[in-house]
Motif scaffolding. Structure first.
Motif, PDB file in Angstrom:
ATOM      1  N   GLU A 174      -9.720   2.742   1.983  1.00 23.78           N
ATOM      2  CA  GLU A 174      -9.314   4.065   2.459  1.00 23.78           C
ATOM      3  C   GLU A 174      -7.867   4.094   2.907  1.00 23.78           C
ATOM      4  N   GLY A 175      -7.147   3.049   2.714  1.00 21.88           N
ATOM      5  CA  GLY A 175      -5.764   3.039   3.172  1.00 21.88           C
ATOM      6  C   GLY A 175      -5.652   2.371   4.519  1.00 21.88           C
ATOM      7  N   LEU A 176      -4.450   1.919   4.810  1.00 24.46           N
ATOM      8  CA  LEU A 176      -4.234   1.282   6.100  1.00 24.46           C
ATOM      9  C   LEU A 176      -4.080   2.365   7.163  1.00 24.46           C
ATOM     10  N   PRO A 177      -4.607   2.110   8.354  1.00 24.05           N
ATOM     11  CA  PRO A 177      -4.321   3.057   9.428  1.00 24.05           C
ATOM     12  C   PRO A 177      -2.863   2.957   9.836  1.00 24.05           C
ATOM     13  N   LEU A 178      -2.406   3.989  10.489  1.00 27.17           N
ATOM     14  CA  LEU A 178      -0.975   4.069  10.780  1.00 27.17           C
ATOM     15  C   LEU A 178      -0.512   2.896  11.630  1.00 27.17           C
ATOM     16  N   SER A 179      -1.371   2.465  12.553  1.00 26.86           N
ATOM     17  CA  SER A 179      -0.935   1.370  13.419  1.00 26.86           C
ATOM     18  C   SER A 179      -0.785   0.076  12.635  1.00 26.86           C
ATOM     19  N   GLU A 180      -1.632  -0.092  11.639  1.00 25.61           N
ATOM     20  CA  GLU A 180      -1.547  -1.323  10.861  1.00 25.61           C
ATOM     21  C   GLU A 180      -0.460  -1.249   9.804  1.00 25.61           C
ATOM     22  N   ALA A 181      -0.101  -0.044   9.436  1.00 26.61           N
ATOM     23  CA  ALA A 181       0.794   0.086   8.272  1.00 26.61           C
ATOM     24  C   ALA A 181       2.179  -0.443   8.570  1.00 26.61           C
ATOM     25  N   LYS A 182       2.554  -0.507   9.824  1.00 30.44           N
ATOM     26  CA  LYS A 182       3.919  -0.947  10.115  1.00 30.44           C
ATOM     27  C   LYS A 182       4.005  -2.450  10.293  1.00 30.44           C
ATOM     28  N   LYS A 183       2.872  -3.113  10.262  1.00 22.78           N
ATOM     29  CA  LYS A 183       2.936  -4.559  10.499  1.00 22.78           C
ATOM     30  C   LYS A 183       3.017  -5.279   9.172  1.00 22.78           C
ATOM     31  N   LEU A 184       3.784  -6.342   9.178  1.00 27.73           N
ATOM     32  CA  LEU A 184       3.908  -7.101   7.945  1.00 27.73           C
ATOM     33  C   LEU A 184       2.635  -7.846   7.612  1.00 27.73           C
ATOM     34  N   SER A 185       1.788  -8.091   8.605  1.00 27.85           N
ATOM     35  CA  SER A 185       0.602  -8.874   8.310  1.00 27.85           C
ATOM     36  C   SER A 185      -0.422  -8.080   7.525  1.00 27.85           C
ATOM     37  N   SER A 186      -0.220  -6.777   7.401  1.00 31.26           N
ATOM     38  CA  SER A 186      -1.196  -6.003   6.626  1.00 31.26           C
ATOM     39  C   SER A 186      -0.890  -5.975   5.150  1.00 31.26           C
ATOM     40  N   TYR A 187       0.117  -6.692   4.721  1.00 34.31           N
ATOM     41  CA  TYR A 187       0.469  -6.689   3.302  1.00 34.31           C
ATOM     42  C   TYR A 187       0.414  -8.095   2.770  1.00 34.31           C
ATOM     43  N   PHE A 188      -0.077  -8.199   1.568  1.00 32.59           N
ATOM     44  CA  PHE A 188      -0.216  -9.509   0.960  1.00 32.59           C
ATOM     45  C   PHE A 188       0.638  -9.591  -0.283  1.00 32.59           C
ATOM     46  N   HIS A 189       0.970 -10.834  -0.636  1.00 29.20           N
ATOM     47  CA  HIS A 189       1.626 -11.072  -1.909  1.00 29.20           C
ATOM     48  C   HIS A 189       0.610 -10.973  -3.028  1.00 29.20           C
ATOM     49  N   PHE A 190       0.979 -10.292  -4.051  1.00 33.63           N
ATOM     50  CA  PHE A 190       0.051 -10.034  -5.147  1.00 33.63           C
ATOM     51  C   PHE A 190       0.115 -11.202  -6.126  1.00 33.63           C
ATOM     52  N   ARG A 191      -0.333 -12.337  -5.649  1.00 39.24           N
ATOM     53  CA  ARG A 191      -0.302 -13.530  -6.496  1.00 39.24           C
ATOM     54  C   ARG A 191      -1.275 -14.518  -5.903  1.00 39.24           C
TER      55      ARG A 191
END
Lengths: 276, 720
Positions: A174-191
């Motif tokens: 459903e998408g990242l919540p706004l609080s999580e969206a600004k943190k780098l830990s919520s994104y992964f390398h696509f590999r």
């Protein structure tokens, strides 16, 4: 960015200033559908555009069912006809590391690089200057591969791993919540994960094995090589890579839309540590 | 949908028929296979129970238990194949509940034999017209769910469900050749306990499920109830593959219920604030409300150019921000034009930063408008200069007084190149920045030559905050606002181009000689400009010219001799003046004059610094010429007919094919010039001293002899 949501994605990623002209968009929409049919891909991504001096390369990638399997890369000069690129090897990377400067825009262009090679002829051993020719296509392949491995990213929860192995798109993301969206830990390398194995058990205890199976951006070196911004009045989070300037990742929090596109010269920003 | 509940005998025939049709099909289940003999006997048991049951509440669990015990249905291997048939038959029996098809759907995954079992069970139940069962479905979905949850969809998951004499669950009996838990049911030959024991077993199972989990008040029973309720309510497609997700979200929803609709979502607060600010952009300026909008009002000219048109043309070339963003910028600039005394303004571009970006507007104030902020800055500078000579004079006085004064350093900082006046050279325009349309505009200070010179040596990302310090070596004189302004000046000077002939020099300008070779620095629009065909614009770089002045290495557009003293500096003692004169002779720096064509630009590593394209190769008749700078990636220009525009969207750095080499620190300075006064000399050794003494004595003796000789000579002469 997904070829199916190309138009919306281009709008969202336009904050970096570079996009596609309407004629290119139109031709992409049709040609990528045909690519998907002809090559039988599960998903086709429009990867981006590499700006050359004479012409630009438009790059697309095709994914199979398993999202983390090696992706097939295609390039085109006019967004209509696509040619498959060979998969990247380490030799290519080593060979093209010596080439500097902009891409020409002509796939058959050859860069000349003079090397000193030791030539053994019988008892004599002397150095000879050898001119090595490196094709631009090879350089293109290895640059795309490097960019993918370094900065292609995906939000946490967009993919999930089934117990049987293959990795699927999480249809209930459903998408990242706004609080999580600004943190780098919520994104992964696509590999495939590299650093994940090095984590201690304590760190891994809090991870969810079905979602957290890729490296996160938190531990990227150098620290600070990502710029996280909110655009459109906090309704869009945009991550831009400083290591490969031109890579833009966008995501609308609490919705399913996300994607990344690279529009740039295809050169790594080696001066990054000086610039931070 | 056939709603006729068939006669009770039908269910008995049903499994038969299915059995017959399915037996030949290959097994694809992963579960262990069962001997065929089980089926008939178990079926009979099932049927007898089904017909005999009247207690609806316990009937289902009983049935379920029986099923799970007795392989009441065909062996597992055949079950998955029953899906198509079952689906077909279920349609006939469907009671409008829609329940069986769902289970069919589950079963179609091929992994759920239990679903099949359940389906048939429930079908039988329904067919018997057990209304109680029906009711159980309608109301809180409690018990059927519980029972469903009891044996679940994965038979293996639930270890219990078999009756044993000693307790509700049959643990794996090592005496059995196969593990009952693996099978998912107990083979038929195990004794079945009495009915009341079964009830006890059910209650025990339910009590186990109702155990609350550690740390929270949610029990597995409630959770499964919620989960299945949610699934049945939402009816997602392919729910099996998203089972884990549904599991997780149901749990999280329990603990984090949706926020009350009356309260604002705290997370969305910044979004709403921004939207409010941007909404104010859309309201028409001052004056009355909407009711007073008169159509007879003259459409006044606005100083803000048609940004949307420029955005459209840039978009043809694949450059620029999205249309709605451009429109917001247009409104923001209109607001700026109302707030400030603006004569002309232009959207210069966007500079990206780390945490925020800058939207830059290039503005020219009306004639005679004072820039109040700038004067304060100038006064500070001048005050500083005045203080210095006073300090030095005092030092000189001290020097005279003190007997043994420290030597004064002879180094003087090189005189600062004076900043260019407003409206000339690099300071021709004023720049306003904002981080997003809707936020207030901030004015950037004028740029000084020192800042430009230093900006050429460093390479730093912008953070997005104007007052952030720029930490670099060589140290940048200023904060991020100054650095941004310096980069804007460099970019403007390098990449603002126009088609040849658009601008021309004014006829009233004096000759170049009068201005000392500085060149003309002003131009005006050419009213006779006809426009250059797009194809020609793309072909040759000679059709484009720079209309921004080139910045000299000094940091200014017009050269200033740094040795010319201002009046204040002449108050210093004359000693320094004499020292400076004659030491340096600075050459006048000359740059390319205004309106030079682009073909004269230097190449970067055998590559032209400009790239030209037609915006659309498929329709060259209507294309726009797009020029892209290779020196400043992000600088674009379009031209078509009589229109053209420049824009910059990028990080604000120059392109350099080589790596950036930061300047090395300066060598350590010398404190004193080395000379004999302070140079350390070694003391003479004893031998040297003696040698010297001997030499001196010899010399003395030699002179004495000479004198004596002279005296003798004189005596001799006098004698003669």
């Amino acid at each position: 960015m997904d070829a199916e949501s190309l138009l919306l994605s281009l709008e969202l990623a336009s904050g970096s200033g570079q996009g596609l002209s309407p004629d290119r968009r139109a031709s992409l929409l049709t040609s990528l559908t045909l690519v998907k049919r002809d090559y039988r891909y599960n998903r086709v991504l429009f990867w981006g555009r590499i700006l050359g001096v004479v012409a630009d390369y438009y790059i697309a990638q095709g994914l199979s069912e398993n999202q983390l399997a090696p992706r097939k890369t295609l390039y085109s000069l006019n967004c209509v006809e696509w040619s498959l690129l060979p998969p990247a090897t380490e030799e290519m990377a080593a060979q093209t590391a010596v080439v500097k400067g902009r891409f020409m825009g002509d796939p058959s262009h050859e860069y000349e690089h003079t090397e000193l090679q030791r030539v053994n002829e019988g008892d004599k051993a002397f150095e000879e200057e050898v001119v090595v020719q490196i094709k631009e296509e090879t350089r293109l392949v290895s640059v795309i591969d490097q960019i993918d491995k370094a900065v292609a990213i995906i939000p946490r929860g967009a993919l999930f791993k089934t117990p049987f192995g293959p990795i699927h798109i999480n249809r209930t993301f459903e998408g990242l919540p706004l609080s999580e969206a600004k943190k780098l830990s919520s994104y992964f390398h696509f590999r495939e994960p590299v650093e994940l194995r090095n984590k201690t058990l304590l760190e891994k205890a809090s991870l969810d094995p079905s979602l957290d199976f890729m490296d996160s951006l938190e531990h990227d070196i150098p620290k600070g090589s990502w710029s996280v911004q909110m655009e459109r009045g906090n309704a869009l989070v945009v991550l831009r890579s400083l290591l490969w300037p031109g890579l833009t990742f966008y995501h609308t929090p609490n919705t399913k839309s996300y994607g990344y596109v690279y529009v740039g010269t295809g050169e790594k920003n080696i001066d990054l540590p000086f610039m931070l | 949908m056939g709603d006729q509940p068939p006669d009770p005998e039908y269910p008995s025939r049903q499994p038969w028929s299915r059995q017959g049709s399915q037996s030949s099909e290959p097994r694809r289940s992963r579960e262990l296979s069962q001997p065929q003999a089980l089926s008939e006997e178990a079926r009979q048991m099932l049927l007898s129970e089904a017909q005999a049951s009247q207690d609806t509440r316990s009937s289902l669990p009983r049935h379920s238990l029986r099923w799970s015990q007795g392989a009441g249905l065909p062996p597992d291997g055949n079950l998955p194949m029953m899906a198509p048939d079952a689906r077909a038959t279920s349609l006939e029996y469907s009671t409008g509940l829609g329940f069986p098809p769902e289970f069919q759907g589950y079963a179609s995954e091929g992994r759920v034999s239990a679903g099949e079992h359940t389906t048939q069970l429930l079908l039988q139940q329904l067919q018997q017209g057990s209304g109680g069962f029906f009711q159980q479905f309608e109301s809180p979905y409690q018990d059927p769910r519980a029972n469903l949850g009891q044996f679940g969809f994965y038979p293996r998951e639930e270890q219990f469900g078999e009756d044993t004499p000693h307790g509700p669950y049959l643990r794996d009996d090592p005496a059995l050749p196969f593990l009952p838990s693996d099978l998912g049911f107990v083979p038929f030959h195990v004794e079945m306990p009495e009915p009341h024991a079964r009830e006890l077993a059910v209650q025990n199972a339910k009590a186990y499920l109702l155990q609350t989990s550690v740390g929270c008040e949610l029990s597995l029973y409630e959770h499964l109830v919620n989960l299945l309720t949610k699934i049945l309510n939402q009816r997602p497609e392919d729910p099996l593959s998203i089972l884990e997700f549904l599991n997780r979200t149901t749990q999280s929803e329990w603990f984090h219920p949706k926020v009350d609709t009356l309260q604002d979502d705290p997370e969305m607060q910044p979004t709403f604030e921004m939207a409010e600010k941007q909404k104010s952009l859309f309201s028409r300026g001052g004056g009355g409300g909407e009711g007073e909008q008169e159509m007879e009002e003259e459409v006044t000219e606005t100083v803000v150019p048609n940004i949307m048109e420029a955005a459209f043309y840039f978009q043809q070339g694949g450059v620029g921000l999205s249309a709605d963003e451009s429109f917001r910028i247009f409104l923001a600039m209109k607001q700026l034009a109302e707030q400030q005394p603006v004569h002309t303004c232009r959207f210069w571009g966007k500079v990206l930063g780390l945490s925020r970006s800058y939207v830059v507007a290039e503005v020219e104030f009306r004639e005679g408008e004072e820039e109040g902020e700038e004067e304060e800055g100038e006064e500070l500078l001048e005050g500083g200069d005045v203080l210095e000579p006073h300090g030095e004079e005092e030092a000189e006085e001290d020097e005279e007084k003190a007997a043994d004064a420290l030597p004064q350093p002879t180094w003087r900082p090189p005189p600062a190149t004076p900043r260019e006046e407003s409206r000339t050279g690099a300071n021709k325009y004023l720049y306003f920045v904002c981080s997003e349309p809707g936020r207030p505009w901030a004015r950037l200070p004028h740029v000084t030559p020192a800042q430009i010179v230093q900006a050429r040596k460093i390479r730093k990302f912008f953070t997005g905050h104007l007052d952030a310090p720029v930490l670099s070596y060589p140290p940048f004189p200023g904060n991020e606002a100054n650095y941004l302004r310096a980069q804007i000046a460099r970019i403007s000077a390098a990449t603002h181009i126009s088609p040849l002939g658009f601008y021309q020099f004014g006829e009233e300008e004096g000759d170049e000689e009068e201005e000392g070779g500085a060149g003309r620095d002003s131009f005006e629009e050419n009213p006779d400009f006809e426009g250059i065909p797009v194809l020609e614009l793309v072909d040759s770089m000679a059709n484009w010219v720079h209309h921004a002045q080139h910045i000299l290495p000094q940091g200014r557009c017009t050269w200033v001799n740094p040795l010319q003293k201002t009046e204040e500096e002449e108050e210093l003692g004359e000693e320094e003046e004499k020292a400076d004169e004659g030491v340096e002779e600075v050459e006048q720096e000359v740059g390319p004059p205004l309106l030079t064509p682009l073909s004269e630009d230097a190449e970067i590593m055998h590559m032209s610094p400009w790239t030209t394209r037609l915006s659309c190769s498929l329709c060259p008749q209507y294309s726009v010429a797009i020029v892209r700078s290779n020196l400043w990636p992000g600088a674009y220009t379009y031209a078509i007919g009589k229109k053209f525009e420049n824009i910059y969207i990028g990080w604000g750095h120059k392109y350099s094919p080589d790596n950036f080499n930061p300047a090395l620190p300066a060598p350590a300075q010398q404190e004193y010039p080395s000379g004999p006064d302070i140079a350390e000399m070694s003391d003479p050794t004893v031998e040297e001293e003696q040698a010297l003494k001997a030499a001196q004595e010899q010399a003395l003796a030699a002179t004495e002899e000479e004198e004596e000789d002279e005296e003798e000579d004189e005596d001799e002469e006098t004698d003669d």
